[in-house]
Design a protein around this motif. Sequence first.
Motif, PDB file in Angstrom:
ATOM      1  N   THR A  34     -17.492 -22.158 -28.457  1.00 49.55           N
ATOM      2  CA  THR A  34     -17.104 -20.745 -29.177  1.00 49.55           C
ATOM      3  C   THR A  34     -18.329 -20.547 -30.436  1.00 49.55           C
ATOM      4  O   THR A  34     -19.126 -21.302 -30.576  1.00 49.55           O
ATOM      5  N   GLN A  35     -17.829 -19.402 -30.893  1.00 53.87           N
ATOM      6  CA  GLN A  35     -18.574 -18.921 -31.809  1.00 53.87           C
ATOM      7  C   GLN A  35     -17.702 -18.068 -32.777  1.00 53.87           C
ATOM      8  O   GLN A  35     -16.631 -17.315 -32.332  1.00 53.87           O
ATOM      9  N   GLN A  80      -8.179 -34.989 -33.917  1.00 58.26           N
ATOM     10  CA  GLN A  80      -7.468 -34.003 -33.259  1.00 58.26           C
ATOM     11  C   GLN A  80      -7.359 -32.801 -34.126  1.00 58.26           C
ATOM     12  O   GLN A  80      -7.236 -31.710 -33.515  1.00 58.26           O
ATOM     13  N   GLU A  81      -7.531 -33.057 -35.420  1.00 57.94           N
ATOM     14  CA  GLU A  81      -7.231 -31.625 -36.178  1.00 57.94           C
ATOM     15  C   GLU A  81      -8.600 -30.599 -36.241  1.00 57.94           C
ATOM     16  O   GLU A  81      -8.539 -29.523 -36.098  1.00 57.94           O
ATOM     17  N   MET A  82      -9.832 -31.433 -35.991  1.00 49.57           N
ATOM     18  CA  MET A  82     -10.881 -30.640 -35.986  1.00 49.57           C
ATOM     19  C   MET A  82     -10.920 -30.141 -34.338  1.00 49.57           C
ATOM     20  O   MET A  82     -11.322 -28.863 -34.251  1.00 49.57           O
ATOM     21  N   VAL A  83     -10.492 -30.434 -33.187  1.00 46.91           N
ATOM     22  CA  VAL A  83     -10.299 -30.118 -32.055  1.00 46.91           C
ATOM     23  C   VAL A  83      -9.447 -28.860 -31.902  1.00 46.91           C
ATOM     24  O   VAL A  83      -9.703 -27.802 -31.504  1.00 46.91           O
ATOM     25  N   GLU A  84      -8.335 -28.812 -32.734  1.00 45.30           N
ATOM     26  CA  GLU A  84      -7.450 -27.658 -33.022  1.00 45.30           C
ATOM     27  C   GLU A  84      -8.049 -26.493 -33.595  1.00 45.30           C
ATOM     28  O   GLU A  84      -7.821 -25.558 -33.319  1.00 45.30           O
ATOM     29  N   GLU A  87     -10.210 -25.054 -31.055  1.00 44.28           N
ATOM     30  CA  GLU A  87      -9.336 -24.333 -30.032  1.00 44.28           C
ATOM     31  C   GLU A  87      -8.674 -22.971 -30.788  1.00 44.28           C
ATOM     32  O   GLU A  87      -8.800 -21.895 -30.092  1.00 44.28           O
ATOM     33  N   MET A  88      -8.589 -23.034 -32.090  1.00 43.26           N
ATOM     34  CA  MET A  88      -7.921 -21.670 -32.843  1.00 43.26           C
ATOM     35  C   MET A  88      -9.181 -20.765 -32.529  1.00 43.26           C
ATOM     36  O   MET A  88      -9.063 -19.600 -32.501  1.00 43.26           O
ATOM     37  N   PHE A  89     -10.659 -21.266 -32.914  1.00 45.43           N
ATOM     38  CA  PHE A  89     -11.748 -20.295 -33.161  1.00 45.43           C
ATOM     39  C   PHE A  89     -11.809 -19.679 -31.481  1.00 45.43           C
ATOM     40  O   PHE A  89     -12.019 -18.546 -31.567  1.00 45.43           O
ATOM     41  N   ALA A  91      -9.469 -19.228 -29.300  1.00 45.75           N
ATOM     42  CA  ALA A  91      -8.213 -18.342 -29.155  1.00 45.75           C
ATOM     43  C   ALA A  91      -8.449 -17.166 -29.877  1.00 45.75           C
ATOM     44  O   ALA A  91      -8.116 -15.888 -29.499  1.00 45.75           O
ATOM     45  N   ARG A  92      -8.968 -17.164 -30.749  1.00 45.72           N
ATOM     46  CA  ARG A  92      -9.018 -15.908 -31.660  1.00 45.72           C
ATOM     47  C   ARG A  92     -10.077 -14.925 -31.244  1.00 45.72           C
ATOM     48  O   ARG A  92     -10.302 -13.647 -31.383  1.00 45.72           O
ATOM     49  N   GLY A  93     -11.347 -15.759 -30.701  1.00 48.89           N
ATOM     50  CA  GLY A  93     -12.365 -15.026 -29.894  1.00 48.89           C
ATOM     51  C   GLY A  93     -11.771 -14.121 -28.878  1.00 48.89           C
ATOM     52  O   GLY A  93     -12.647 -13.414 -28.295  1.00 48.89           O
ATOM     53  N   LYS A  94     -10.946 -14.696 -28.189  1.00 47.99           N
ATOM     54  CA  LYS A  94     -10.428 -14.064 -26.705  1.00 47.99           C
ATOM     55  C   LYS A  94      -9.453 -12.827 -27.189  1.00 47.99           C
ATOM     56  O   LYS A  94      -9.230 -12.253 -26.131  1.00 47.99           O
ATOM     57  N   LYS A  95      -9.073 -12.440 -28.398  1.00 46.39           N
ATOM     58  CA  LYS A  95      -8.217 -11.458 -28.496  1.00 46.39           C
ATOM     59  C   LYS A  95      -9.018 -10.183 -28.349  1.00 46.39           C
ATOM     60  O   LYS A  95     -10.126 -10.020 -28.420  1.00 46.39           O
TER      61      LYS A  95
END
Length: 95
Positions: A34-35, A80-84, A87-89, A91-95
């Motif tokens: 992601t970016q 796991q926190e870094m992976v999350e 994943e948050m970035f 999900a935010r990019g897909k909006k």
Amino acid sequence: MAYGAYGLVEVLGEANAVLVLDQMLKAAEVSYETQDTKCGGHALIFISGSVSAVSAAVESVTTAPPCKVFHSAVISNPSQEMVEIVEMFKARGKK
């Protein structure tokens, strides 16, 4: 999903992000994750793959940069926190 490593590279501008990503994808067997774009137009590109591939990809843009690279990092065996966070970035990019 388990990741061997994440690579992060920060540049100024979306066009420069494309140039850097292209170079990293050609340099090693890595995947674009992601970016994220911050204030001022700084783009943070995330890639993933094996530690050696991610290291080679990030090194390719720091030793022969197609543009100014502000920061870069390789995170091996991300928590796991870094992976999350990544994943948050995503999900935010897909909006």
